[in-house]
Enzyme design. Structure first.
Site, PDB file in Angstrom:
ATOM      1  NE  ARG A 248      -2.495  -0.603   3.479  1.00  0.00           N
ATOM      2  CZ  ARG A 248      -2.752   0.202   4.496  1.00  0.00           C
ATOM      3  NH1 ARG A 248      -3.678   1.123   4.414  1.00  0.00           N
ATOM      4  NH2 ARG A 248      -2.098   0.085   5.627  1.00  0.00           N
TER       5      ARG A 248
ATOM      6  CG  ASN B 252      -3.924  -3.911   3.206  1.00  0.00           C
ATOM      7  OD1 ASN B 252      -3.401  -3.938   2.103  1.00  0.00           O
ATOM      8  ND2 ASN B 252      -3.211  -3.797   4.308  1.00  0.00           N
TER       9      ASN B 252
END
EC number: 3.6.1.7
Length: 91
Positions: free
Chosen positions: A18, A36
């Site tokens: 990320r 996520n």
């Protein structure tokens, strides 16, 4: 404006995926989000005024923006969502 939704699967959680996506998006001027998901995937909503920039972003996501991750499959679909002002990481 080009807008896409991507779902990345593979080794994409717990490896800085990320954050690396966030850094890459900011470097390229991409706006959107990265998140996520509970199923172990990472979802990305991305928009760019430039087709070539979006193609570069997708290519680098497909190759994994972090050396610790691995993208086994990347689903990319054209999307129609509200415009973003920046790129952000979501929980």
């Amino acid at each position: 404006m080009k807008k896409v939704t991507m779902i990345a699967s593979g080794k994409v959680q717990g490896v800085g995926f990320r954050y690396a996506t966030f850094q890459l998006a900011n470097k390229l001027g991409i706006k959107g989000t990265v998140k996520n998901e509970l199923d172990g995937t990472v979802s990305i909503q991305a928009q760019s005024d430039e087709t070539l920039t979006m193609q570069t972003f997708i290519k680098q996501i497909r190759q994994s923006p972090t050396r610790f991750g691995r993208v086994d499959y990347l689903d990319v679909t054209l999307a129609n969502f509200s415009d973003f002002d920046d790129f952000s990481m979501l929980n």
